[in-house]
Structures are given as C-alpha cells and as structure tokens.
Design a protein around this motif. Structure first.
Motif, PDB file in Angstrom:
ATOM      1  N   MET A   1      81.793  22.761  26.781  1.00  0.00           N
ATOM      2  CA  MET A   1      81.211  22.228  25.349  1.00  0.00           C
ATOM      3  C   MET A   1      80.106  23.190  25.184  1.00  0.00           C
ATOM      4  O   MET A   1      79.460  23.520  26.170  1.00  0.00           O
ATOM      5  N   THR A   2      79.713  23.354  24.097  1.00  0.00           N
ATOM      6  CA  THR A   2      78.583  24.375  23.675  1.00  0.00           C
ATOM      7  C   THR A   2      77.354  23.532  23.652  1.00  0.00           C
ATOM      8  O   THR A   2      77.423  22.195  23.238  1.00  0.00           O
ATOM      9  N   ARG A   3      76.329  24.050  24.469  1.00  0.00           N
ATOM     10  CA  ARG A   3      75.229  23.339  24.694  1.00  0.00           C
ATOM     11  C   ARG A   3      74.394  23.162  22.806  1.00  0.00           C
ATOM     12  O   ARG A   3      74.338  24.195  22.476  1.00  0.00           O
ATOM     13  N   PRO A   4      73.931  22.075  22.797  1.00  0.00           N
ATOM     14  CA  PRO A   4      73.189  21.981  21.311  1.00  0.00           C
ATOM     15  C   PRO A   4      72.089  22.886  21.079  1.00  0.00           C
ATOM     16  O   PRO A   4      71.414  22.946  21.859  1.00  0.00           O
ATOM     17  N   VAL A   5      72.000  23.053  19.894  1.00  0.00           N
ATOM     18  CA  VAL A   5      70.697  23.777  19.459  1.00  0.00           C
ATOM     19  C   VAL A   5      69.733  23.052  18.656  1.00  0.00           C
ATOM     20  O   VAL A   5      70.156  22.305  17.872  1.00  0.00           O
ATOM     21  N   LEU A   6      68.476  22.885  19.242  1.00  0.00           N
ATOM     22  CA  LEU A   6      67.444  21.978  18.767  1.00  0.00           C
ATOM     23  C   LEU A   6      67.303  22.271  17.265  1.00  0.00           C
ATOM     24  O   LEU A   6      67.140  21.126  16.311  1.00  0.00           O
ATOM     25  N   ASP A   7      67.235  23.444  16.835  1.00  0.00           N
ATOM     26  CA  ASP A   7      67.064  23.672  15.259  1.00  0.00           C
ATOM     27  C   ASP A   7      68.149  23.231  14.578  1.00  0.00           C
ATOM     28  O   ASP A   7      68.005  22.884  13.020  1.00  0.00           O
ATOM     29  N   ASP A   8      69.312  23.138  14.969  1.00  0.00           N
ATOM     30  CA  ASP A   8      70.579  22.468  14.386  1.00  0.00           C
ATOM     31  C   ASP A   8      70.764  20.895  14.115  1.00  0.00           C
ATOM     32  O   ASP A   8      71.538  20.496  13.344  1.00  0.00           O
ATOM     33  N   LEU A   9      69.778  20.351  14.904  1.00  0.00           N
ATOM     34  CA  LEU A   9      69.701  18.854  14.798  1.00  0.00           C
ATOM     35  C   LEU A   9      68.998  18.213  13.659  1.00  0.00           C
ATOM     36  O   LEU A   9      67.938  18.668  13.604  1.00  0.00           O
ATOM     37  N   GLU A  10      69.813  17.162  13.245  1.00  0.00           N
ATOM     38  CA  GLU A  10      69.321  16.493  12.235  1.00  0.00           C
ATOM     39  C   GLU A  10      68.914  14.754  12.626  1.00  0.00           C
ATOM     40  O   GLU A  10      70.040  14.369  13.098  1.00  0.00           O
ATOM     41  N   VAL A  11      68.087  14.006  12.120  1.00  0.00           N
ATOM     42  CA  VAL A  11      67.844  12.746  12.536  1.00  0.00           C
ATOM     43  C   VAL A  11      69.170  11.993  11.741  1.00  0.00           C
ATOM     44  O   VAL A  11      69.326  12.372  10.505  1.00  0.00           O
ATOM     45  N   GLY A  12      69.571  11.013  12.498  1.00  0.00           N
ATOM     46  CA  GLY A  12      70.859  10.397  11.822  1.00  0.00           C
ATOM     47  C   GLY A  12      72.282  10.945  12.228  1.00  0.00           C
ATOM     48  O   GLY A  12      73.120  10.309  11.904  1.00  0.00           O
ATOM     49  N   ALA A  13      72.227  12.022  12.790  1.00  0.00           N
ATOM     50  CA  ALA A  13      73.504  12.618  12.760  1.00  0.00           C
ATOM     51  C   ALA A  13      74.032  12.272  14.106  1.00  0.00           C
ATOM     52  O   ALA A  13      73.338  12.079  15.282  1.00  0.00           O
ATOM     53  N   VAL A  14      75.302  11.908  14.238  1.00  0.00           N
ATOM     54  CA  VAL A  14      76.114  11.321  15.322  1.00  0.00           C
ATOM     55  C   VAL A  14      76.467  12.378  16.172  1.00  0.00           C
ATOM     56  O   VAL A  14      77.157  13.606  15.698  1.00  0.00           O
ATOM     57  N   VAL A  15      76.120  12.547  17.377  1.00  0.00           N
ATOM     58  CA  VAL A  15      76.291  13.846  18.283  1.00  0.00           C
ATOM     59  C   VAL A  15      77.665  13.381  19.091  1.00  0.00           C
ATOM     60  O   VAL A  15      78.022  14.279  19.930  1.00  0.00           O
ATOM     61  N   GLY A  16      78.105  12.088  19.261  1.00  0.00           N
ATOM     62  CA  GLY A  16      79.334  11.911  20.042  1.00  0.00           C
ATOM     63  C   GLY A  16      79.613  10.246  19.976  1.00  0.00           C
ATOM     64  O   GLY A  16      78.659   9.474  19.827  1.00  0.00           O
ATOM     65  N   THR A  17      80.754  10.266  20.402  1.00  0.00           N
ATOM     66  CA  THR A  17      81.306   8.711  20.466  1.00  0.00           C
ATOM     67  C   THR A  17      82.347   8.697  21.916  1.00  0.00           C
ATOM     68  O   THR A  17      82.747   9.796  21.956  1.00  0.00           O
ATOM     69  N   ARG A  18      82.220   7.692  22.609  1.00  0.00           N
ATOM     70  CA  ARG A  18      82.999   7.614  23.817  1.00  0.00           C
ATOM     71  C   ARG A  18      83.443   6.274  23.735  1.00  0.00           C
ATOM     72  O   ARG A  18      82.699   5.099  23.477  1.00  0.00           O
ATOM     73  N   THR A  19      84.533   5.823  24.484  1.00  0.00           N
ATOM     74  CA  THR A  19      85.035   4.595  25.163  1.00  0.00           C
ATOM     75  C   THR A  19      84.975   4.778  26.574  1.00  0.00           C
ATOM     76  O   THR A  19      85.533   5.714  27.148  1.00  0.00           O
ATOM     77  N   VAL A  20      84.725   3.821  27.073  1.00  0.00           N
ATOM     78  CA  VAL A  20      84.546   3.648  28.556  1.00  0.00           C
ATOM     79  C   VAL A  20      85.147   2.341  28.720  1.00  0.00           C
ATOM     80  O   VAL A  20      84.820   1.419  28.611  1.00  0.00           O
ATOM     81  N   GLU A  21      85.999   2.464  29.945  1.00  0.00           N
ATOM     82  CA  GLU A  21      86.865   1.047  30.296  1.00  0.00           C
ATOM     83  C   GLU A  21      86.237   0.784  31.980  1.00  0.00           C
ATOM     84  O   GLU A  21      86.234   1.438  32.662  1.00  0.00           O
ATOM     85  N   LEU A  22      86.020  -0.476  31.827  1.00  0.00           N
ATOM     86  CA  LEU A  22      85.436  -1.006  33.445  1.00  0.00           C
ATOM     87  C   LEU A  22      86.489  -2.090  33.750  1.00  0.00           C
ATOM     88  O   LEU A  22      86.791  -2.901  32.938  1.00  0.00           O
ATOM     89  N   ASP A  23      86.907  -1.856  34.790  1.00  0.00           N
ATOM     90  CA  ASP A  23      87.702  -2.863  35.428  1.00  0.00           C
ATOM     91  C   ASP A  23      87.108  -3.627  36.661  1.00  0.00           C
ATOM     92  O   ASP A  23      86.034  -3.117  36.997  1.00  0.00           O
ATOM     93  N   ARG A  24      87.963  -4.372  37.229  1.00  0.00           N
ATOM     94  CA  ARG A  24      87.164  -5.178  38.514  1.00  0.00           C
ATOM     95  C   ARG A  24      87.025  -4.064  39.695  1.00  0.00           C
ATOM     96  O   ARG A  24      86.000  -4.098  40.240  1.00  0.00           O
ATOM     97  N   ALA A  25      87.991  -3.227  39.834  1.00  0.00           N
ATOM     98  CA  ALA A  25      87.949  -2.243  40.782  1.00  0.00           C
ATOM     99  C   ALA A  25      86.752  -1.481  40.614  1.00  0.00           C
ATOM    100  O   ALA A  25      86.047  -0.909  41.624  1.00  0.00           O
ATOM    101  N   ALA A  26      86.290  -1.020  39.496  1.00  0.00           N
ATOM    102  CA  ALA A  26      85.083  -0.191  39.284  1.00  0.00           C
ATOM    103  C   ALA A  26      83.699  -0.998  39.509  1.00  0.00           C
ATOM    104  O   ALA A  26      82.942  -0.529  40.046  1.00  0.00           O
ATOM    105  N   LEU A  27      83.773  -2.344  39.301  1.00  0.00           N
ATOM    106  CA  LEU A  27      82.683  -3.223  39.847  1.00  0.00           C
ATOM    107  C   LEU A  27      82.681  -3.111  41.491  1.00  0.00           C
ATOM    108  O   LEU A  27      81.469  -3.295  41.940  1.00  0.00           O
ATOM    109  N   VAL A  28      83.907  -3.110  41.946  1.00  0.00           N
ATOM    110  CA  VAL A  28      83.918  -3.258  43.363  1.00  0.00           C
ATOM    111  C   VAL A  28      83.242  -1.753  44.148  1.00  0.00           C
ATOM    112  O   VAL A  28      82.355  -2.026  45.047  1.00  0.00           O
ATOM    113  N   ARG A  29      83.535  -0.895  43.329  1.00  0.00           N
ATOM    114  CA  ARG A  29      82.974   0.527  43.805  1.00  0.00           C
ATOM    115  C   ARG A  29      81.441   0.476  43.712  1.00  0.00           C
ATOM    116  O   ARG A  29      80.950   1.101  44.335  1.00  0.00           O
ATOM    117  N   TYR A  30      81.361   0.160  42.480  1.00  0.00           N
ATOM    118  CA  TYR A  30      79.742   0.144  42.033  1.00  0.00           C
ATOM    119  C   TYR A  30      78.869  -0.622  43.099  1.00  0.00           C
ATOM    120  O   TYR A  30      77.954  -0.348  43.450  1.00  0.00           O
TER     121      TYR A  30
END
Length: 140
Positions: free
Chosen positions: A1-30
């Motif tokens: 992934m290319t590092r973002p450039v400060l001069d290209d950023l505008e307030v309100g721009a979405v820079v990313g979305t992600r879905t994270v799944e947590l199950d009981r095994a993740a809770l045990v590991r944490y």
C-alpha cells in the motif's frame, strides 16, 4: 500500500473501511496476552448475572482491532502518535459465530504545519456504535 501524502488529504474523505470478526477464541487469546481474565469475557452465566447481554469483548481488544485500519493506511504503525476512544456499548460475542465490527476511517482534520492528520473512526456492531470519539493522530 502506498503511504498517504498529507497534501492530498481533505477533511471528510474516507481513507478506508474494514470488517473485523471477533470470536470467543479471540477473547481467550487476548485474555492470555493482556492478563485481563475478567469472567465477563468468558463466562456467559457470570456476564448475564452482572447485567450484560452475555460474554463481551474486551474494550481494549475492540479499540486495538479498530485502529489497525489506520496503521495499515498510514503504512507504519509508528505513524499513529495518539489514539483515544470512549467505550459506548459492549460488544457481545456469541458462543457460536462472531461479533462483526464495521470500521470506517475518515479524515477529521489536517495540520499541514505539524505534518499530522486526525483520523476519525466509526466503529459499529449490528448498526450500533460501540466506540465513540475514536480518533487517531497520525504523523505523515
């Protein structure tokens, strides 16, 4: 992934979305990694007895899972120089299946003089916001 450039950023721009799944095994590991073995994170009966909807994810696990989107976008975990959230709702994790965190990162402010951008995170589970005022300060 290319590092973002400060001069290209505008307030309100979405820079990313992600879905994270947590199950009981993740809770045990944490729990093992963090030392947080509070029974609300593994004992269904106990969690319900104290008024929760069931076993819930650790707040710090939820917080950490959400900010990985910003770290990946920035191209360097060390670029995140400050991060804070308010825990607004518990994240119930079913015995079978997963809790699904929906994470959206948006540019909240740009300080070109300081070389930083504030990234605001919206983190929801089943449409309900679970982290409030989730903001990461990133030095680019």
């Amino acid at each position: 992934m290319t590092r973002p450039v400060l001069d290209d950023l505008e307030v309100g721009a979405v820079v990313g979305t992600r879905t994270v799944e947590l199950d009981r095994a993740a809770l045990v590991r944490y729990a093992g990694a963090s030392g947080d073995r509070n029974p609300i994170h593994w004992d269904e009966r106990f969690a319900r007895e104290v008024g929760l909807p069931g076993v819930i994810a650790h707040g710090m696990l939820t917080m950490g899972a959400a900010v990985t989107l910003v770290e990946d976008w920035a191209g360097d975990p060390g670029a995140v120089v400050d991060y804070g959230v308010r825990f607004t709702r518990p994240v119930p994790v079913p015995e079978q299946g997963v809790a699904v965190l929906e994470v959206t990162a948006t540019v909240g402010a740009v300080d070109r003089d300081a070389g930083t951008v504030r990234v605001d995170l919206t983190v929801t589970v089943e449409g309900a916001r679970v982290l409030g005022k989730a903001q990461a300060l990133v030095r680019l």
